[in-house]
Structure formats: C-alpha cells, structure tokens
Design a protein around this motif. Structure first.
Motif, mmCIF file in Angstrom:
data_model
loop_
_atom_site.group_PDB
_atom_site.id
_atom_site.type_symbol
_atom_site.label_atom_id
_atom_site.label_comp_id
_atom_site.label_asym_id
_atom_site.label_seq_id
_atom_site.Cartn_x
_atom_site.Cartn_y
_atom_site.Cartn_z
ATOM 1 N N ASP A 148 95.484 71.840 -30.853
ATOM 2 C CA ASP A 148 96.233 70.619 -30.536
ATOM 3 C C ASP A 148 97.147 70.253 -31.697
ATOM 4 O OD1 ASP A 148 97.198 68.109 -29.866
ATOM 5 O OD2 ASP A 148 95.290 67.388 -29.097
ATOM 6 N N GLU A 149 98.440 70.473 -31.538
ATOM 7 C CA GLU A 149 99.406 70.213 -32.609
ATOM 8 C C GLU A 149 99.720 68.732 -32.771
ATOM 9 O OE1 GLU A 149 100.913 72.271 -34.885
ATOM 10 O OE2 GLU A 149 99.415 73.707 -34.184
ATOM 11 N N ARG A 150 99.316 67.926 -31.794
ATOM 12 C CA ARG A 150 99.654 66.496 -31.839
ATOM 13 C C ARG A 150 98.498 65.633 -32.334
ATOM 14 N NH1 ARG A 150 102.113 68.338 -27.015
ATOM 15 N NH2 ARG A 150 104.399 68.185 -27.079
ATOM 16 N N THR A 151 97.380 66.274 -32.648
ATOM 17 C CA THR A 151 96.198 65.528 -33.084
ATOM 18 C C THR A 151 95.565 66.245 -34.271
ATOM 19 O OG1 THR A 151 95.810 64.941 -30.768
ATOM 20 C CG2 THR A 151 94.037 64.485 -32.309
ATOM 21 N N VAL A 152 95.088 65.460 -35.241
ATOM 22 C CA VAL A 152 94.493 66.054 -36.433
ATOM 23 C C VAL A 152 93.393 65.145 -36.959
ATOM 24 C CG1 VAL A 152 96.057 64.947 -38.100
ATOM 25 C CG2 VAL A 152 95.083 67.200 -38.632
ATOM 26 N N VAL A 153 92.449 65.709 -37.703
ATOM 27 C CA VAL A 153 91.432 64.918 -38.387
ATOM 28 C C VAL A 153 91.548 65.218 -39.878
ATOM 29 C CG1 VAL A 153 89.670 66.690 -37.949
ATOM 30 C CG2 VAL A 153 88.978 64.381 -38.595
ATOM 31 N N ILE A 154 91.569 64.168 -40.693
ATOM 32 C CA ILE A 154 91.629 64.325 -42.140
ATOM 33 C C ILE A 154 90.397 63.667 -42.761
ATOM 34 C CG2 ILE A 154 94.149 64.438 -42.167
ATOM 35 C CD1 ILE A 154 94.199 61.568 -43.233
ATOM 36 N N GLN A 155 89.964 64.190 -43.879
ATOM 37 C CA GLN A 155 88.826 63.610 -44.582
ATOM 38 C C GLN A 155 89.349 62.667 -45.649
ATOM 39 O OE1 GLN A 155 86.331 66.160 -46.973
ATOM 40 N NE2 GLN A 155 84.528 64.871 -46.677
ATOM 41 N N ALA A 156 88.978 61.402 -45.546
ATOM 42 C CA ALA A 156 89.411 60.393 -46.516
ATOM 43 C C ALA A 156 88.509 59.180 -46.397
ATOM 44 C CB ALA A 156 90.870 59.989 -46.283
ATOM 45 N N ASP A 157 88.394 58.453 -47.483
ATOM 46 C CA ASP A 157 87.717 57.163 -47.479
ATOM 47 C C ASP A 157 88.644 56.162 -46.797
ATOM 48 O OD1 ASP A 157 86.917 54.475 -48.471
ATOM 49 O OD2 ASP A 157 85.470 55.619 -49.658
ATOM 50 N N LEU A 158 88.120 55.393 -45.858
ATOM 51 C CA LEU A 158 88.992 54.493 -45.094
ATOM 52 C C LEU A 158 89.653 53.434 -45.972
ATOM 53 C CD1 LEU A 158 87.631 51.448 -44.347
ATOM 54 C CD2 LEU A 158 86.087 52.907 -43.048
ATOM 55 N N ARG A 159 89.164 53.253 -47.198
ATOM 56 C CA ARG A 159 89.769 52.298 -48.126
ATOM 57 C C ARG A 159 90.948 52.883 -48.882
ATOM 58 N NH1 ARG A 159 84.021 51.197 -50.862
ATOM 59 N NH2 ARG A 159 83.992 53.437 -50.470
ATOM 60 N N ASP A 160 91.139 54.186 -48.784
ATOM 61 C CA ASP A 160 92.202 54.862 -49.529
ATOM 62 C C ASP A 160 93.499 54.832 -48.733
ATOM 63 O OD1 ASP A 160 93.689 56.399 -51.257
ATOM 64 O OD2 ASP A 160 92.645 58.281 -50.817
ATOM 65 N N THR A 161 94.096 53.657 -48.640
ATOM 66 C CA THR A 161 95.300 53.479 -47.824
ATOM 67 C C THR A 161 96.437 54.372 -48.286
ATOM 68 O OG1 THR A 161 94.629 51.177 -47.463
ATOM 69 C CG2 THR A 161 96.900 51.764 -46.896
#
Length: 275
Positions: free
Chosen positions: A122-135
């Motif tokens: 799926d080229e239109r969707t991705v998951v990234i690993q990050a702390d939700l506070r790291d805007t």
C-alpha cells in the motif's frame, strides 16, 4: 524526545503494553500471556473495559467515515494507532476514496512489525515508529512528508492515547495538542478522547496499576474537564464532548456504555479560519 532510531525495537513478551492489552480486548491475537493477565486484573476493578474498548473502536470508525464522506478529508495522521485490527483507519477511508493517505504512528515495536507487514503493498499508507510526543520528528519524518500535505486539511487522531503519557508542561497532553494544532491548516480536524473517571479511587487504582504493569509507560486516568481543556480554540462538532458510544451513533441499537466506573470521553474539533 526519542527519535525512531533511539526507540526500542525489542519486543518484551513479559511486560504488558497498552497496545497489546487493547488488542486482547478487541479479540485480537497479537498479545501475550502478560497482557492477558494484566487485563484480568484490571477487569476485577473496572469490568466494563472490554465494552469500552469495543465502543472506542466503533467511535474511531464512525469518525473516519464521517470526516471522509461528509467533510472531504483525504489525509489522516493517527497517533498511537495500536496493532492492526479489522476496519483500520486506512480501510475505512479508502473504501470511500482509494486515494486517501494515512500515516500511523506508534512507539510499540510490535505495532511497527505487524503494521509494515500489513501495508507492504500500500503506497498510500505507512506506519512509522515514534513517540507521540515527538511532534517535530513525526511531522518531519520522510514518510509523513511524502504522504501528508500540511498546507491542506488533515485529520489528526489522538484516539485513546493521551492517558498513556504523564502530565508535563512541555510534553503532556495539553502541550502536545497545542503543538500539533499550530501546525494544521484551517479546516483540519483533531480527534481526541481518553479514559476518564469521576471516581478518584478508580482513577488512582487504574493509574497506579497500569504504571506498574507497563513499567512506567503510562500517564494517568483523568477527568472530563481535562479532556475539555484539550479542545480550547477548536470548533467542536456536534454532539460535543461525550462518552464516545454517544458520538453520532449510526443506529439506534448501537451498544452503549452501560457501566460508568470509567469511560472513554472526547470528540472532534475543527481548526477555525485564521485571523
């Protein structure tokens, strides 16, 4: 704030995580004995938690459908997205418009593994690993930049995640919400809800239990007034801030939250025109 490289990539099956506990409550299989045991202990004091989790998931699906179908939103940034389950944000939105772009954000390495496997084609969707506070890290991530045009309206989701972070002047829920809001174009939406209780004993028990069970990866159960503060400066869509099973139910027979030792409380706010 940790960057993607600094966040742990090791899955510890012996320490419960909120994402895997939520997966268990939704009937998923991506959880371990430690997660299920923590849920059993939690249920002894707050037995409505499974229904609460299911109602929260239905709320998310209704919100995404309505914002895509009725408000023309074609970009979603989902903070603390959790483990993939049925009818995820991209599936709900792309059924209406296949061109919709979705970025999922989570710090749990298991979410990253399962999410990337699901979205490989799926080229239109991705998951990234990050702390939700790291805007800064989230908004500046190459994949976010590839898929999201912040000069156009976007929906930013903080669905049942703010109770996972502690209060802080710089990185607490209010600071994060304000930081994100400043970066969004007028006409964008912010979806925010979290676990609340008006019973101080329930708040204290769950906060202490989850903090110990997750080894510090928890914030606190708050009150409705704390959630309302997150929406200051936003135009709140009807029916306002509510227990989420009551937010625009798509049928009169939708399961409602019948027990109220704690509830999922929140709603949807729109960024008003500037000036």
């Amino acid at each position: 704030m940790p960057t993607e490289k600094q966040l742990s990539t090791r899955i510890d099956a012996g320490v419960p995580t909120a994402a895997r506990m939520y997966d268990h409550y939704l009937g998923g299989k991506d959880n371990y004995a430690a997660d299920r045991a923590a849920c059993e202990e939690l249920d002894k004091v707050v037995p409505s938690t499974r229904r609460l989790a299911l109602n929260n998931r239905r709320f998310l699906q209704r919100v995404v459908k309505i914002l895509t179908q009725e408000y023309g939103i074609r970009q979603f940034l989902d903070h603390g997205s959790g483990l993939p389950t049925q009818d995820n944000v991209h599936q709900v939105a792309q059924r209406i418009d296949p061109s919709t772009h979705v970025v999922y954000v989570d710090s749990d390495p298991m979410v990253l593994v399962h999410g990337r496997a699901l979205l490989e084609q799926d080229e239109r969707t991705v998951v990234i690993q990050a702390d939700l506070r790291d805007t800064d890290g989230i908004f500046g991530h190459p994949e976010t930049q590839r898929l999201i045009d912040f000069s156009q309206p976007v929906c930013v989701l903080f669905n049942s995640v703010f109770h996972c972070i502690p209060d802080s002047d710089t990185d607490g829920p209010l600071a994060v919400a304000r930081r994100v809001r400043e970066r969004l174009a007028p006409g964008s939406f912010m979806v925010m809800c979290q676990l609340v209780s008006e019973d101080p004993e329930v708040r204290d028990f769950v906060t202490n239990f989850m903090d110990q069970a997750t080894q510090g990866h928890w914030g606190r159960v708050r009150e409705e007034k704390d959630v309302a503060e997150l929406f200051e400066g936003l135009e709140i869509l009807e029916p306002g801030l509510v227990e989420v099973s009551g937010w625009r139910p798509d049928t009169e027979v939708v399961p409602r939250q019948l027990t109220h030792e704690w509830i999922e409380f929140g709603g949807v706010g729109r960024i008003p025109p500037r000036g």
